[in-house]
Structure formats: C-alpha cells, structure tokens
Design a protein around this motif. Sequence first.
Motif, mmCIF file in Angstrom:
data_model
loop_
_atom_site.group_PDB
_atom_site.id
_atom_site.type_symbol
_atom_site.label_atom_id
_atom_site.label_comp_id
_atom_site.label_asym_id
_atom_site.label_seq_id
_atom_site.Cartn_x
_atom_site.Cartn_y
_atom_site.Cartn_z
ATOM 1 N N PHE A 128 114.344 101.473 118.153
ATOM 2 C CA PHE A 128 115.067 100.215 118.369
ATOM 3 C C PHE A 128 114.131 99.013 118.350
ATOM 4 N N ALA A 129 112.864 99.235 118.659
ATOM 5 C CA ALA A 129 111.901 98.124 118.712
ATOM 6 C C ALA A 129 111.687 97.487 117.342
ATOM 7 N N PHE A 130 112.007 98.210 116.273
ATOM 8 C CA PHE A 130 111.805 97.680 114.918
ATOM 9 C C PHE A 130 113.112 97.028 114.442
ATOM 10 N N ILE A 131 113.189 95.705 114.576
ATOM 11 C CA ILE A 131 114.361 94.918 114.159
ATOM 12 C C ILE A 131 115.647 95.564 114.682
ATOM 13 N N GLY A 132 115.660 95.894 115.947
ATOM 14 C CA GLY A 132 116.857 96.433 116.584
ATOM 15 C C GLY A 132 117.316 97.762 116.023
ATOM 16 N N GLY A 133 116.367 98.549 115.479
ATOM 17 C CA GLY A 133 116.746 99.838 114.917
ATOM 18 C C GLY A 133 117.736 99.708 113.773
ATOM 19 N N SER A 134 117.703 98.576 113.086
ATOM 20 C CA SER A 134 118.699 98.321 112.039
ATOM 21 C C SER A 134 118.496 99.248 110.845
ATOM 22 N N LYS A 162 119.346 105.321 117.422
ATOM 23 C CA LYS A 162 119.164 104.224 118.388
ATOM 24 C C LYS A 162 119.153 102.962 117.544
ATOM 25 N N SER A 163 120.335 102.328 117.397
ATOM 26 C CA SER A 163 120.452 101.314 116.357
ATOM 27 C C SER A 163 121.486 100.248 116.695
ATOM 28 N N GLY A 164 121.196 99.033 116.235
ATOM 29 C CA GLY A 164 122.159 97.949 116.342
ATOM 30 C C GLY A 164 123.098 97.878 115.157
ATOM 31 N N GLY A 165 122.898 98.759 114.155
ATOM 32 C CA GLY A 165 123.787 98.779 112.999
ATOM 33 C C GLY A 165 123.058 98.494 111.701
ATOM 34 N N ALA A 166 123.811 98.099 110.693
ATOM 35 C CA ALA A 166 123.246 97.836 109.369
ATOM 36 C C ALA A 166 122.334 96.607 109.413
ATOM 37 N N ARG A 167 121.346 96.578 108.515
ATOM 38 C CA ARG A 167 120.384 95.470 108.477
ATOM 39 C C ARG A 167 120.913 94.366 107.579
ATOM 40 N N MET A 168 121.264 93.239 108.181
ATOM 41 C CA MET A 168 121.938 92.170 107.434
ATOM 42 C C MET A 168 121.053 91.613 106.323
ATOM 43 N N MET A 169 119.732 91.706 106.484
ATOM 44 C CA MET A 169 118.825 91.153 105.476
ATOM 45 C C MET A 169 118.877 91.931 104.158
ATOM 46 N N GLU A 170 119.516 93.108 104.183
ATOM 47 C CA GLU A 170 119.646 93.885 102.952
ATOM 48 C C GLU A 170 121.095 93.996 102.488
ATOM 49 N N ALA A 171 122.004 93.362 103.232
ATOM 50 C CA ALA A 171 123.409 93.217 102.829
ATOM 51 C C ALA A 171 124.002 94.536 102.315
ATOM 52 N N ALA A 172 124.550 94.518 101.087
ATOM 53 C CA ALA A 172 125.233 95.699 100.541
ATOM 54 C C ALA A 172 124.295 96.895 100.375
ATOM 55 N N LEU A 173 123.013 96.623 100.155
ATOM 56 C CA LEU A 173 122.055 97.721 100.025
ATOM 57 C C LEU A 173 121.980 98.526 101.322
ATOM 58 N N SER A 174 122.148 97.835 102.442
ATOM 59 C CA SER A 174 122.166 98.520 103.727
ATOM 60 C C SER A 174 123.427 99.360 103.871
ATOM 61 N N ASP A 201 120.963 105.234 123.612
ATOM 62 C CA ASP A 201 121.375 103.856 123.904
ATOM 63 C C ASP A 201 120.524 102.835 123.163
ATOM 64 N N PRO A 202 121.147 101.980 122.298
ATOM 65 C CA PRO A 202 122.541 101.989 121.855
ATOM 66 C C PRO A 202 122.668 102.639 120.486
ATOM 67 N N THR A 203 123.843 103.159 120.181
ATOM 68 C CA THR A 203 124.148 103.647 118.837
ATOM 69 C C THR A 203 125.406 102.919 118.377
ATOM 70 N N THR A 204 125.244 101.960 117.469
ATOM 71 C CA THR A 204 126.356 101.089 117.095
ATOM 72 C C THR A 204 126.376 100.828 115.596
ATOM 73 N N GLY A 205 127.451 100.167 115.142
ATOM 74 C CA GLY A 205 127.564 99.694 113.772
ATOM 75 C C GLY A 205 127.608 100.797 112.737
ATOM 76 N N GLY A 206 126.976 100.519 111.582
ATOM 77 C CA GLY A 206 127.005 101.447 110.461
ATOM 78 C C GLY A 206 126.378 102.792 110.751
#
Length: 285
Positions: A128-134, A162-174, A201-206
């Motif tokens: 999770f420490a790496f860009i919110g585990g995105s 352990k993730s905040g979800g998809a990485r928005m900086m990669e959009a559809a590629l994520s 904690d936490p496991t969310t999004g994509g």
Amino acid sequence: MSWFKRKDKGIQTKTEEKKDTPKGLWYKSPTGKIVDTKELEQNFYVSPEDGYHVRIGSNEYFEILFDDNKFKELDAKLESKDPLKFVDTKKYPDRLKAAQEKTKLKDAVRTAVGKSKGKDLVVACMDFAFIGGSMGSVVGEKIARAADYSLKHNVPLVVISKSGGARMMEAALSLMQLAKTSVKLAQLAEAKIPYISLCTDPTTGGTTASFAMLGDINISEPGALIGFAGPRIVRDTTGKELPEGFQTSEFLLEHGFLDFITHRKDLKDNINKYIDLILNDPLRV
C-alpha cells in the motif's frame, strides 16, 4: 526549612542537551493501546491487547509465509512506463520515481516463490505504501506472470491484496489488468492448481473487482476494509445509512463473500491447510 532548594526557577537545560525519545520505539493502535515495536514485531505486527492488525508490506508477509524467509523474487526489475504522458499535480514518471525512492520498491506488488511448511508456494503481495497499492500495468503483469509460473511448475498461488484500486495515471491500461489477471486465474482453475486470495486492509476498487475475489478460498484478516467503492461514496450514492460494520471483513464473512477470517499468527498454517484440502493429497497433509 526545606532540605532541597532549586537554585534557579524553572528547568534550565539547554536545547541541544535535551534528550528525545527515539522515533519508532512505540506504536499506538487506533484504540489507543501503546505497544513496544519489538513486541509488536514478535506478535506478527498485531497489537496484543486489542488484536488490531497493523498494515504491513511484502517484506513482512514474505517473512511470515516463507520458511526461514528464503525465497526467489520473480520479475523484480519490472517498472511502469508512461505511455499516456499523464500529469496531475506531478508528472507520472516523477511520481513513480518519488515512490520508488521512498519505499525502495519498483512498484506496488512483489512476487516470489519459496517453501512454505516445506512445500513450494508462489506469493504475490501488494504494498500500500507504493501509490496506495494502486493497480497499474506492472501490478497486473506481475500477477499474471506469477500465475504463469504456477501453471508451468504446478505450484499453488497466493495473492495478498492491499490496494486503493486502479491507478488513475494509467487510465484504461489499468482497467485492462482486471481482465488479464482474471483470465490467468481461470487458467489456474482449469489446471486444478489452488489459488488463495488474502484480502487485507484495505482491499478496494478494481482489485476487489478482479483477482481479490476470485480465489478458490477467499480469506481476510480481522477488521479489514473490503469493498469496491468506499463507505462514504456508497452512502452518498444510495442516499441510505449503511449497516454497522459495513464493508469490514466480519460483515463480508457474515454475508458469504469470504470463506474465513484468520489471525495473522495462524496465516501460514491456515493457507497450507486449505491448499492441502483443495488438492485432497494425503501426502501433503
């Protein structure tokens, strides 16, 4: 007459002579319990008084799961690129570089193979420490390659989310990583190779919408937040008050989304036990 008399009023210690408590000696859990960090480490990073499971990363999980902390890391040098030339408050390459320098990680997941209770096991663990585990393209690729390794060598796979979800900086590629990882896990299922998903904690999004909920056995740690959107977004969207404990691992277990919840000290034993049950192999038991 007092036997003790202070010469000067107040304490006159010079600033440079003051002694501060070194950082990192104590940990305060959300319930207010104070724990010595050494004791916390010896207790699998679980607060002994209230059972609170502190967030940990791949280093700690590998140490817990692999015998004698011996393992071979897979695809350790894989790094994200910036095909979309994405910029928010920072350029994406600058954000990646800052995260790498801060965490000493290449991306938000590490994959490794080693022995667990004497048997081969592939583990993919998110940080999770790496860009919110995105979940970006590297996360999806490394999990897919870990599944390929499991297929090739007939070795069970564990993914620790352990993730905040998809990485928005990669959009559809994520978002493409949802399909990629799901296909690889389907191949594991066809080959009858066990896949266990551990939601922390936490496991969310994509992440929740793909590999985190596709295990032969889906397990979690106590008190973990697990869901697609966060509670606030769900409440604002539906316009309804949510049940107490909504999206906690205990709530999901009660409603059939998880198979069981495990204390971290029992994690290694339970994972191996359920792999043995899935394989129904008397020689493993």
